[in-house]
Scaffold this motif. Structure first.
Motif: not given
Length: 380
Positions: A236-264
Protein backbone atom coordinates in the motif's frame (compact mmCIF):
# COMPACT_ATOMS: atom_id res chain seq x y z
CA UNK A 1 40.01 19.45 -4.83
CA UNK A 2 39.50 15.87 -3.66
CA UNK A 3 36.71 13.83 -5.20
CA UNK A 4 33.48 13.19 -3.34
CA UNK A 5 30.48 11.12 -4.39
CA UNK A 6 27.29 10.36 -2.48
CA UNK A 7 24.77 7.61 -3.24
CA UNK A 8 21.42 7.10 -1.55
CA UNK A 9 18.69 4.62 -2.49
CA UNK A 10 15.32 4.21 -0.75
CA UNK A 11 12.72 1.44 -0.99
CA UNK A 12 9.27 2.87 -0.35
CA UNK A 13 6.62 0.46 -1.59
CA UNK A 14 8.20 -2.83 -0.50
CA UNK A 15 10.81 -3.48 2.18
CA UNK A 16 14.00 -5.19 1.12
CA UNK A 17 14.20 -8.86 2.04
CA UNK A 18 17.19 -10.34 3.84
CA UNK A 19 18.22 -11.94 0.55
CA UNK A 20 18.07 -8.61 -1.27
CA UNK A 21 20.09 -6.92 1.45
CA UNK A 22 22.67 -9.65 1.08
CA UNK A 23 22.85 -8.97 -2.65
CA UNK A 24 23.51 -5.30 -1.92
CA UNK A 25 26.18 -6.20 0.62
CA UNK A 26 27.93 -8.32 -1.98
CA UNK A 27 28.39 -5.15 -4.04
CA UNK A 28 29.42 -2.82 -1.20
CA UNK A 29 31.10 -3.79 2.06
CA UNK A 30 31.01 -0.20 3.38
CA UNK A 31 27.47 0.76 2.46
CA UNK A 32 24.92 1.46 5.20
CA UNK A 33 22.16 -1.02 4.38
CA UNK A 34 18.74 -1.46 5.97
CA UNK A 35 15.43 -2.96 4.93
CA UNK A 36 14.52 0.36 3.33
CA UNK A 37 17.73 2.01 2.17
CA UNK A 38 21.31 1.95 0.95
CA UNK A 39 23.64 4.89 1.64
CA UNK A 40 27.33 5.29 0.89
CA UNK A 41 29.83 7.99 0.03
CA UNK A 42 33.16 7.73 -1.73
CA UNK A 43 36.26 9.90 -1.61
CA UNK A 44 38.05 7.40 -3.77
CA UNK A 45 36.66 4.51 -5.76
CA UNK A 46 33.02 4.25 -6.81
CA UNK A 47 29.88 2.15 -6.52
CA UNK A 48 30.57 -1.07 -8.40
CA UNK A 49 27.20 -1.37 -10.08
CA UNK A 50 24.84 0.53 -12.36
CA UNK A 51 22.41 2.56 -10.20
CA UNK A 52 19.75 2.14 -12.89
CA UNK A 53 19.85 -1.65 -12.40
CA UNK A 54 19.36 -1.24 -8.68
CA UNK A 55 16.39 1.02 -9.34
CA UNK A 56 14.83 -1.64 -11.55
CA UNK A 57 15.34 -4.42 -8.99
CA UNK A 58 15.23 -2.92 -5.50
CA UNK A 59 14.46 0.75 -5.00
CA UNK A 60 11.89 3.49 -5.62
CA UNK A 61 14.06 6.59 -5.21
CA UNK A 62 17.72 7.43 -5.73
CA UNK A 63 19.86 10.53 -5.21
CA UNK A 64 23.42 10.94 -6.42
CA UNK A 65 25.76 13.88 -6.26
CA UNK A 66 29.43 14.45 -6.98
CA UNK A 67 31.47 17.50 -6.11
CA UNK A 68 32.55 17.93 -9.73
CA UNK A 69 29.02 19.14 -10.45
CA UNK A 70 26.84 16.10 -11.19
CA UNK A 71 23.45 15.70 -9.50
CA UNK A 72 20.99 12.92 -10.27
CA UNK A 73 17.53 11.89 -9.09
CA UNK A 74 15.73 8.69 -10.09
CA UNK A 75 12.16 7.83 -9.12
CA UNK A 76 10.35 4.55 -9.82
CA UNK A 77 6.56 4.33 -9.98
CA UNK A 78 4.18 1.48 -10.80
CA UNK A 79 2.73 1.65 -14.29
CA UNK A 80 -0.71 1.79 -12.70
CA UNK A 81 0.13 5.25 -11.34
CA UNK A 82 2.20 6.62 -14.23
CA UNK A 83 1.65 5.59 -17.82
CA UNK A 84 4.93 5.09 -19.72
CA UNK A 85 3.69 7.22 -22.61
CA UNK A 86 2.95 10.08 -20.22
CA UNK A 87 6.46 9.96 -18.77
CA UNK A 88 7.96 9.78 -22.27
CA UNK A 89 6.02 12.85 -23.33
CA UNK A 90 7.74 15.02 -20.73
CA UNK A 91 11.13 13.32 -20.33
CA UNK A 92 12.59 14.05 -23.74
CA UNK A 93 16.28 14.87 -23.35
CA UNK A 94 19.56 13.95 -21.72
CA UNK A 95 18.64 15.86 -18.57
CA UNK A 96 15.33 14.02 -18.17
CA UNK A 97 14.69 10.52 -19.42
CA UNK A 98 12.45 7.59 -18.61
CA UNK A 99 12.26 3.88 -19.26
CA UNK A 100 10.03 1.00 -18.28
CA UNK A 101 10.39 -2.38 -16.68
CA UNK A 102 7.73 -5.06 -16.71
CA UNK A 103 5.90 -3.38 -13.82
CA UNK A 104 7.33 0.11 -13.35
CA UNK A 105 8.30 3.40 -14.95
CA UNK A 106 11.65 4.91 -13.93
CA UNK A 107 12.32 8.64 -14.23
CA UNK A 108 15.95 9.76 -14.48
CA UNK A 109 16.72 13.47 -13.93
CA UNK A 110 20.22 14.97 -14.08
CA UNK A 111 21.95 18.30 -13.60
CA UNK A 112 25.55 19.14 -14.49
CA UNK A 113 27.64 22.15 -13.52
CA UNK A 114 31.08 22.44 -15.11
CA UNK A 115 32.23 24.74 -12.31
CA UNK A 116 31.85 21.94 -9.79
CA UNK A 117 29.72 21.78 -6.68
CA UNK A 118 31.14 23.63 -3.69
CA UNK A 119 27.77 23.87 -1.94
CA UNK A 120 27.69 22.04 1.38
CA UNK A 121 24.58 20.47 2.82
CA UNK A 122 23.30 17.56 4.83
CA UNK A 123 23.15 15.05 1.98
CA UNK A 124 20.94 12.59 3.83
CA UNK A 125 18.19 15.18 4.19
CA UNK A 126 18.03 15.96 0.48
CA UNK A 127 16.32 12.81 -0.80
CA UNK A 128 13.84 12.72 2.07
CA UNK A 129 12.81 16.27 1.15
CA UNK A 130 12.20 15.28 -2.48
CA UNK A 131 10.51 11.89 -2.02
CA UNK A 132 6.98 13.26 -1.33
CA UNK A 133 6.93 14.56 -4.92
CA UNK A 134 6.73 10.92 -6.03
CA UNK A 135 3.44 10.44 -4.18
CA UNK A 136 2.15 13.72 -5.63
CA UNK A 137 2.91 12.44 -9.13
CA UNK A 138 1.23 9.13 -8.37
CA UNK A 139 -1.86 11.08 -7.28
CA UNK A 140 -2.04 12.74 -10.70
CA UNK A 141 -0.03 15.92 -10.09
CA UNK A 142 2.06 16.30 -13.25
CA UNK A 143 4.13 19.25 -12.09
CA UNK A 144 7.16 17.00 -11.52
CA UNK A 145 6.98 15.85 -15.13
CA UNK A 146 6.70 19.42 -16.38
CA UNK A 147 9.76 20.41 -14.33
CA UNK A 148 11.61 17.53 -16.00
CA UNK A 149 10.67 18.88 -19.43
CA UNK A 150 11.64 22.41 -18.38
CA UNK A 151 15.06 21.10 -17.31
CA UNK A 152 15.61 19.87 -20.88
CA UNK A 153 14.61 23.31 -22.17
CA UNK A 154 17.02 25.02 -19.78
CA UNK A 155 19.89 22.85 -20.96
CA UNK A 156 19.17 23.59 -24.64
CA UNK A 157 18.36 19.99 -25.47
CA UNK A 158 15.24 20.78 -27.48
CA UNK A 159 14.68 22.61 -30.74
CA UNK A 160 13.47 26.19 -30.36
CA UNK A 161 10.16 25.32 -32.03
CA UNK A 162 9.52 22.30 -29.79
CA UNK A 163 6.01 22.83 -28.32
CA UNK A 164 5.58 22.52 -24.59
CA UNK A 165 3.50 19.69 -23.14
CA UNK A 166 0.29 20.42 -21.23
CA UNK A 167 0.97 22.92 -18.46
CA UNK A 168 -0.21 21.58 -15.08
CA UNK A 169 -1.89 23.74 -12.48
CA UNK A 170 0.07 25.09 -9.53
CA UNK A 171 3.47 25.84 -11.09
CA UNK A 172 3.56 29.23 -9.40
CA UNK A 173 3.19 27.61 -5.98
CA UNK A 174 5.26 24.45 -5.81
CA UNK A 175 4.99 22.06 -2.92
CA UNK A 176 7.98 21.83 -0.61
CA UNK A 177 9.12 18.58 -2.21
CA UNK A 178 8.85 19.95 -5.75
CA UNK A 179 10.76 23.08 -4.74
CA UNK A 180 13.45 20.88 -3.20
CA UNK A 181 13.64 18.96 -6.48
CA UNK A 182 13.84 22.17 -8.53
CA UNK A 183 16.61 23.49 -6.28
CA UNK A 184 18.56 20.24 -6.40
CA UNK A 185 18.40 20.17 -10.20
CA UNK A 186 19.38 23.86 -10.39
CA UNK A 187 16.22 24.74 -12.30
CA UNK A 188 16.37 28.40 -13.28
CA UNK A 189 13.90 30.48 -11.27
CA UNK A 190 13.24 32.89 -14.14
CA UNK A 191 12.47 30.06 -16.55
CA UNK A 192 10.14 28.51 -14.00
CA UNK A 193 8.49 31.88 -13.42
CA UNK A 194 7.84 32.34 -17.13
CA UNK A 195 6.43 28.83 -17.43
CA UNK A 196 4.19 29.37 -14.40
CA UNK A 197 2.50 32.33 -16.08
CA UNK A 198 0.37 29.89 -18.09
CA UNK A 199 -0.43 27.65 -15.11
CA UNK A 200 -3.78 27.78 -13.34
CA UNK A 201 -3.83 27.98 -9.53
CA UNK A 202 -4.37 24.78 -7.62
CA UNK A 203 -7.69 24.34 -5.81
CA UNK A 204 -7.44 26.04 -2.44
CA UNK A 205 -9.36 23.45 -0.43
CA UNK A 206 -8.81 19.74 0.06
CA UNK A 207 -11.95 17.56 -0.03
CA UNK A 208 -13.69 17.34 3.32
CA UNK A 209 -14.04 14.12 5.29
CA UNK A 210 -17.76 14.07 4.49
CA UNK A 211 -17.11 14.32 0.75
CA UNK A 212 -14.53 11.55 0.91
CA UNK A 213 -16.87 9.37 2.97
CA UNK A 214 -19.65 9.66 0.40
CA UNK A 215 -17.20 8.80 -2.39
CA UNK A 216 -15.92 5.74 -0.52
CA UNK A 217 -19.47 4.49 0.02
CA UNK A 218 -20.04 4.55 -3.73
CA UNK A 219 -16.99 2.41 -4.48
CA UNK A 220 -17.73 -1.14 -5.64
CA UNK A 221 -17.30 -3.75 -2.91
CA UNK A 222 -14.71 -5.58 -4.99
CA UNK A 223 -12.56 -2.44 -5.14
CA UNK A 224 -12.77 -2.00 -1.38
CA UNK A 225 -11.77 -5.62 -0.85
CA UNK A 226 -8.78 -5.15 -3.15
CA UNK A 227 -7.69 -2.07 -1.20
CA UNK A 228 -7.79 -3.97 2.09
CA UNK A 229 -5.91 -6.92 0.61
CA UNK A 230 -3.17 -4.63 -0.67
CA UNK A 231 -2.79 -3.06 2.76
CA UNK A 232 -2.58 -6.48 4.40
CA UNK A 233 -0.02 -7.65 1.84
CA UNK A 234 2.11 -4.58 2.54
CA UNK A 235 1.50 -3.33 -0.98
CA UNK A 236 0.00 0.00 0.00
CA UNK A 237 2.94 2.37 -0.41
CA UNK A 238 1.20 4.50 -3.04
CA UNK A 239 -2.33 3.40 -2.24
CA UNK A 240 -3.41 6.79 -0.89
CA UNK A 241 -2.05 8.51 -4.00
CA UNK A 242 -3.82 6.05 -6.28
CA UNK A 243 -7.12 6.55 -4.49
CA UNK A 244 -6.78 10.34 -4.58
CA UNK A 245 -5.98 10.13 -8.27
CA UNK A 246 -9.16 8.12 -8.77
CA UNK A 247 -11.17 10.49 -6.56
CA UNK A 248 -10.07 13.52 -8.55
CA UNK A 249 -10.53 11.68 -11.84
CA UNK A 250 -7.01 12.73 -12.82
CA UNK A 251 -6.47 13.04 -16.53
CA UNK A 252 -3.90 14.88 -18.60
CA UNK A 253 -4.52 18.52 -19.36
CA UNK A 254 -6.20 19.10 -22.70
CA UNK A 255 -3.32 19.71 -25.14
CA UNK A 256 -5.51 22.08 -27.11
CA UNK A 257 -6.35 24.22 -24.10
CA UNK A 258 -4.67 27.61 -24.19
CA UNK A 259 -1.71 28.60 -26.30
CA UNK A 260 1.11 26.09 -26.37
CA UNK A 261 4.40 27.93 -26.22
CA UNK A 262 7.64 26.79 -27.82
CA UNK A 263 10.86 25.99 -25.98
CA UNK A 264 12.67 28.91 -27.61
CA UNK A 265 9.91 31.33 -26.59
CA UNK A 266 10.22 30.24 -22.97
CA UNK A 267 13.99 30.72 -23.02
CA UNK A 268 13.71 34.17 -24.58
CA UNK A 269 11.05 35.22 -22.07
CA UNK A 270 13.18 33.91 -19.19
CA UNK A 271 16.18 35.94 -20.39
CA UNK A 272 14.01 39.05 -20.60
CA UNK A 273 12.62 38.38 -17.14
CA UNK A 274 16.17 37.99 -15.80
CA UNK A 275 17.23 41.29 -17.39
CA UNK A 276 14.25 43.11 -15.88
CA UNK A 277 14.95 41.58 -12.49
CA UNK A 278 18.62 42.57 -12.66
CA UNK A 279 17.62 46.14 -13.50
CA UNK A 280 15.26 46.18 -10.53
CA UNK A 281 18.06 44.88 -8.30
CA UNK A 282 20.42 47.60 -9.54
CA UNK A 283 17.78 50.26 -8.93
CA UNK A 284 17.13 48.99 -5.40
CA UNK A 285 20.86 48.88 -4.67
CA UNK A 286 21.31 52.42 -6.01
CA UNK A 287 18.40 53.65 -3.90
CA UNK A 288 19.88 51.95 -0.84
CA UNK A 289 23.29 53.54 -1.52
CA UNK A 290 21.66 56.95 -1.79
CA UNK A 291 19.79 56.38 1.44
CA UNK A 292 22.98 55.36 3.24
CA UNK A 293 24.88 58.32 1.80
CA UNK A 294 22.14 60.74 2.81
CA UNK A 295 22.01 59.26 6.30
CA UNK A 296 25.79 59.47 6.62
CA UNK A 297 25.81 63.05 5.31
CA UNK A 298 23.12 64.10 7.78
CA UNK A 299 25.01 62.46 10.64
CA UNK A 300 28.22 64.20 9.58
CA UNK A 301 26.49 67.56 9.43
CA UNK A 302 25.27 67.05 12.97
CA UNK A 303 28.78 66.11 14.02
CA UNK A 304 30.23 69.20 12.34
CA UNK A 305 27.62 71.41 13.99
CA UNK A 306 28.67 70.08 17.38
CA UNK A 307 32.34 70.52 16.45
CA UNK A 308 31.77 74.15 15.45
CA UNK A 309 30.48 74.89 18.95
CA UNK A 310 33.67 73.50 20.52
CA UNK A 311 36.35 74.40 17.99
CA UNK A 312 39.09 75.36 20.45
CA UNK A 313 38.53 72.25 22.52
CA UNK A 314 38.76 70.13 19.35
CA UNK A 315 42.20 71.50 18.44
CA UNK A 316 43.33 70.97 22.04
CA UNK A 317 42.10 67.37 21.82
CA UNK A 318 44.21 66.87 18.68
CA UNK A 319 47.29 68.00 20.61
CA UNK A 320 46.45 65.70 23.52
CA UNK A 321 46.00 62.68 21.25
CA UNK A 322 49.29 63.30 19.47
CA UNK A 323 51.10 63.75 22.77
CA UNK A 324 50.39 60.16 23.80
CA UNK A 325 52.52 58.91 20.85
CA UNK A 326 50.26 55.85 20.60
CA UNK A 327 49.36 54.64 17.08
CA UNK A 328 45.65 54.35 17.84
CA UNK A 329 45.62 57.92 19.17
CA UNK A 330 47.43 59.09 16.02
CA UNK A 331 44.56 57.51 14.05
CA UNK A 332 41.99 59.25 16.26
CA UNK A 333 43.77 62.58 15.80
CA UNK A 334 43.75 62.17 12.01
CA UNK A 335 40.03 61.37 12.07
CA UNK A 336 39.28 64.44 14.17
CA UNK A 337 41.41 66.60 11.86
CA UNK A 338 39.44 65.36 8.86
CA UNK A 339 36.25 66.58 10.54
CA UNK A 340 37.92 69.92 11.27
CA UNK A 341 38.96 70.14 7.63
CA UNK A 342 35.39 69.40 6.46
CA UNK A 343 34.07 72.05 8.85
CA UNK A 344 36.57 74.58 7.48
CA UNK A 345 35.44 73.84 3.92
CA UNK A 346 31.79 74.25 4.91
CA UNK A 347 32.43 77.53 6.73
CA UNK A 348 34.75 78.96 4.05
CA UNK A 349 37.76 78.91 6.39
CA UNK A 350 39.96 76.43 4.57
CA UNK A 351 42.94 78.81 4.44
CA UNK A 352 42.88 79.22 8.22
CA UNK A 353 42.74 75.44 8.59
CA UNK A 354 45.66 75.04 6.19
CA UNK A 355 47.76 77.45 8.25
CA UNK A 356 47.02 75.56 11.47
CA UNK A 357 47.72 72.27 9.75
CA UNK A 358 51.07 73.56 8.47
CA UNK A 359 52.06 74.60 11.99
CA UNK A 360 50.99 71.19 13.30
CA UNK A 361 53.11 69.41 10.70
CA UNK A 362 56.07 71.62 11.55
CA UNK A 363 55.81 70.90 15.28
CA UNK A 364 55.66 67.15 14.72
CA UNK A 365 57.97 66.80 11.73
CA UNK A 366 60.06 64.24 13.64
CA UNK A 367 57.11 61.88 14.05
CA UNK A 368 57.20 60.03 10.70
CA UNK A 369 54.31 57.67 11.49
CA UNK A 370 52.08 60.62 12.36
CA UNK A 371 53.10 62.55 9.24
CA UNK A 372 52.49 59.41 7.18
CA UNK A 373 48.93 59.27 8.52
CA UNK A 374 48.41 62.91 7.56
CA UNK A 375 49.70 62.21 4.05
CA UNK A 376 47.53 59.13 3.55
CA UNK A 377 44.31 61.05 4.27
CA UNK A 378 45.55 64.23 2.54
CA UNK A 379 45.58 66.51 5.55
CA UNK A 380 47.35 69.64 4.33
Amino acid sequence: MSEYQYYEFVALDQALTAKQQGELRAVSTRGRISSSSFVNDYQWGDLKTDPAKWMERYFDAHLYLANWGTRRIMLRLPKATLAPETAARFCVGESAGSWTTRTHVVLDLRSEDEDGDEERWDEESRLSAIIPARAELAAGDQRLLYLAWLLCVQNRELADDEPEPPVPAGLSRLSGSLQALADFLRLDADLLGVAAAASRPLPEKEPSAAVLRRWVKRLPEADKDEVLLRVLRGDGGLLRSELLRRFHGATEEDPAAGTRRAAGDLLAAAEKRWAVRQQQIREREAAERRRREETAAAAREQRLDALARHLVQAWNQVDELIATKRPKDYDAAATLLLDLQALAVREGEIFEFAEQMARLRERHARKPSLIDRFDRVRLN
